[in-house]
Scaffold this active site. Structure first.
Site, mmCIF file in Angstrom:
data_model
loop_
_atom_site.group_PDB
_atom_site.id
_atom_site.type_symbol
_atom_site.label_atom_id
_atom_site.label_comp_id
_atom_site.label_asym_id
_atom_site.label_seq_id
_atom_site.Cartn_x
_atom_site.Cartn_y
_atom_site.Cartn_z
ATOM 1 C CG ASN A 102 -16.671 40.693 69.508
ATOM 2 O OD1 ASN A 102 -16.682 41.675 70.127
ATOM 3 N ND2 ASN A 102 -16.803 39.193 69.692
ATOM 4 N NE ARG B 192 -20.985 39.902 71.018
ATOM 5 C CZ ARG B 192 -20.283 39.723 72.040
ATOM 6 N NH1 ARG B 192 -19.122 39.793 72.237
ATOM 7 N NH2 ARG B 192 -20.926 39.201 73.223
ATOM 8 C CG HIS C 242 -24.389 34.583 75.374
ATOM 9 N ND1 HIS C 242 -24.496 33.916 76.307
ATOM 10 C CD2 HIS C 242 -23.221 35.012 74.997
ATOM 11 C CE1 HIS C 242 -23.242 33.941 76.852
ATOM 12 N NE2 HIS C 242 -22.331 34.499 75.859
ATOM 13 C CG HIS D 116 -24.021 30.508 74.152
ATOM 14 N ND1 HIS D 116 -23.676 30.540 72.544
ATOM 15 C CD2 HIS D 116 -22.877 30.778 74.701
ATOM 16 C CE1 HIS D 116 -22.415 31.254 72.602
ATOM 17 N NE2 HIS D 116 -22.002 31.367 74.032
ATOM 18 N N GLY E 33 -20.236 28.418 76.970
ATOM 19 C CA GLY E 33 -18.677 28.800 76.935
ATOM 20 C C GLY E 33 -18.179 29.547 78.179
ATOM 21 C CG ASN E 34 -14.733 32.025 79.708
ATOM 22 O OD1 ASN E 34 -14.601 31.294 80.543
ATOM 23 N ND2 ASN E 34 -13.586 32.886 79.548
ATOM 24 N NE ARG F 299 -19.207 36.862 82.375
ATOM 25 C CZ ARG F 299 -19.496 36.809 81.106
ATOM 26 N NH1 ARG F 299 -21.016 37.226 80.974
ATOM 27 N NH2 ARG F 299 -18.793 36.646 80.198
ATOM 28 N N GLY G 291 -20.861 23.433 75.555
ATOM 29 C CA GLY G 291 -22.155 22.650 75.104
ATOM 30 C C GLY G 291 -21.854 21.782 73.613
ATOM 31 C CD GLU H 46 -21.718 34.098 69.371
ATOM 32 O OE1 GLU H 46 -20.968 33.559 69.801
ATOM 33 O OE2 GLU H 46 -22.459 35.312 70.129
HETATM 34 P P1 AMP Z 1 -16.333 29.371 74.262
HETATM 35 O O1 AMP Z 1 -16.465 30.498 75.180
HETATM 36 O O2 AMP Z 1 -17.386 29.292 73.539
HETATM 37 O O3 AMP Z 1 -15.069 29.540 73.344
HETATM 38 O O4 AMP Z 1 -15.846 28.130 75.179
HETATM 39 C C1 AMP Z 1 -14.926 28.067 75.995
HETATM 40 C C2 AMP Z 1 -15.193 26.855 76.785
HETATM 41 O O5 AMP Z 1 -15.430 25.546 76.405
HETATM 42 C C3 AMP Z 1 -13.777 26.727 78.070
HETATM 43 O O6 AMP Z 1 -14.440 26.596 79.222
HETATM 44 C C4 AMP Z 1 -13.285 25.565 77.232
HETATM 45 O O7 AMP Z 1 -12.653 24.636 78.519
HETATM 46 C C5 AMP Z 1 -14.360 24.734 77.030
HETATM 47 N N1 AMP Z 1 -14.214 23.539 76.131
HETATM 48 C C6 AMP Z 1 -13.940 23.261 74.753
HETATM 49 N N2 AMP Z 1 -13.664 22.286 74.466
HETATM 50 C C7 AMP Z 1 -14.147 21.446 75.569
HETATM 51 C C8 AMP Z 1 -14.098 20.076 75.661
HETATM 52 N N3 AMP Z 1 -13.653 19.022 74.763
HETATM 53 N N4 AMP Z 1 -14.592 19.443 76.727
HETATM 54 C C9 AMP Z 1 -14.935 20.404 77.924
HETATM 55 N N5 AMP Z 1 -14.795 21.623 77.859
HETATM 56 C C10 AMP Z 1 -14.491 22.322 76.486
#
Ligand code: AMP
Length: 406
Positions: A9, A83, A171, A198, A200-201, A231, A323, A375
């Site tokens: 990636n 990716r 995604h 999905h 995440g960030n 974003r 999630g 992924e």
């Molecule tokens: P990702 O981009 O999928 O790696 O997700 C990152 C996001 O997941 C960040 O905003 C983290 O703060 C959030 N995150 C990870 N663990 C937790 C948790 N236990 N509670 C709330 N948010 C989380």
């Protein structure tokens, strides 16, 4: 047949790589970051699970891959999966050749930072492994099944026909994996209507009918839709002209603000990280509390809207860092959707351990599941399919040739 797959990636100044060995549960990960700078380094774990931190000043993508892969001398890949964020009109993973490289190049205006970096990565691995099959797996491909009424914007037709202005969605690898895995867990593999969130960030939602994407929250670029880490997601398109006329901002400044300074970070004026915001909110920070509320409300609104793409709704899958890990965010989001009949089992929701899959509804109404995304695993699976199909075609060609010669 491909046995171990190197998944790459490639970003503009970073490369995430993972070697997935034949046994799917055995993986080696690495991250090269700050490439091209004095602070370039590779971090990861060795085969023996030892942490690695190697300083590689001013290394470029090729050098970083060389150094990273030297450590895996005993584990040479049989195939490589890249990716690729934007595949334009391509509908599935493809064996990389000159034609596919041209497709990725042609989609650069739609994902300038990402696709340019992917091409650098592809060129580096082609030079390092000239004999290995390389496959491009596109974030956009899964959404190519969306009907026109879901992917067209209500703007003049020539912008679509001549310039490709439409909704593509992203995604896709995650939505495809999670909906397949989740529907299998629910006993209806690739059947029925499901929503995926999905989170995440970067965050997006998707509506999936009988295993195919029928609508998704991201659009021409990954900026449309939900509130994300930095974003904004959806805003009134007139915000651009408002800022230009009243603050004198140019389009680059507006773009940067919407992509890098907005979302949870912009709302809270504190952080893009959900864990930090939940902690701050618990300590009484009102901006953090509002950021969380906007995130959950907009997410619920998106799920409700996407459900219009489904003839019936079997349930919802949560995935991504937020999630998978935050019972609090899941509960808050579901509190906005009682009229869909969703009924969360709060104990099951709170009890779900990090990284595990499980069902969290109370047994009435649409199902609710947490399904950790994979992924890399999905990319490796697609690489296997493409390479095996290619090998099959080569064998077929050879046997046809033999028959002709006989
Ligand atoms: P990702 O981009 O999928 O790696 O997700 C990152 C996001 O997941 C960040 O905003 C983290 O703060 C959030 N995150 C990870 N663990 C937790 C948790 N236990 N509670 C709330 N948010 C989380």
């Amino acid at each position: 047949m491909s046995k171990s797959v190197l998944v790459i990636n490639c970003g503009s100044s970073s490369i995430k790589f993972a070697l997935l060995l034949e046994q799917q549960d055995f993986r080696i990960h690495g991250l090269a970051e700050n490439l091209g700078t004095a602070d370039a380094r590779i971090k990861g774990v060795t085969v023996g699970n030892e942490p690695v931190d190697i300083h590689i000043p001013f290394a470029d993508h090729k050098k970083a891959l060389e150094v990273g892969l030297e450590r895996l001398a005993n584990y040479k890949p049989d195939a490589i999966g890249h990716r690729v964020v934007h595949g334009g009109s391509l509908t599935k993973a493809e064996l990389i050749n000159d034609d596919i490289i041209e497709h990725i190049r042609a989609a650069i205006p739609l994902a300038p930072l990402h696709n340019h970096a992917h091409l650098i990565g592809i060129e580096a691995t082609q030079r390092l492994f000239p004999d290995l099959p390389q496959v491009a797996v596109f974030d956009t491909a899964f959404h190519q099944t969306m009907p026109a009424h879901a992917y067209r914007y209500a703007v003049p037709k020539f912008l679509y026909t001549e310039h490709g202005v439409r909704r593509y969605g992203f995604h896709g690898t995650s939505h495809a994996y999670v909906s397949e895995r989740g529907s299998a867990l629910a006993g209806s593999f690739k059947q029925g209507g499901w929503l995926t969130a999905h989170l995440g960030n970067g965050s997006s939602t998707c509506a999936i009918w009988n295993g195919q994407s029928v609508d998704t929250s991201m659009g021409l670029t990954p900026l449309e839709g939900l509130v994300m880490g930095t974003r904004s997601g959806d805003v009134d398109p007139s915000l651009h002209s408002f800022l230009a006329k009243n603050l004198g901002w140019d389009i680059y400044k507006i773009d940067k603000m919407l992509n890098s300074q907005s979302g949870l970070l912009g709302l809270s004026d504190l952080s893009n990280d959900m864990r930090t915001l939940i902690d701050a909110s618990e300590k009484g920070n009102e901006d953090a509390t509002l950021a969380i509320e906007v995130f959950c409300y907009r997410l619920a609104k998106s799920l409700a809207a996407l459900s219009c793409g489904l003839p019936e709704l079997n349930g919802l899958f949560f995935t991504g860092g937020i999630g998978e890990n935050s019972a609090y965010i899941r509960e808050k989001t579901m509190s906005y959707l009682p009229h869909f009949g969703f009924n969360l089992n709060k104990d099951a929701n709170n009890a779900l351990k990090r990284g595990t899959e499980g069902r969290i509804d109370a047994g009435t109404g649409p199902q609710i599941w947490v399904v950790p995304t994979d992924e890399e695993g999905r990319i490796a699976q697609e690489v296997h399919h493409v390479v095996d199909a290619h090998v099959g075609q080569q064998l077929l060609k050879k046997s046809e040739l033999k028959t002709e010669l006989a």
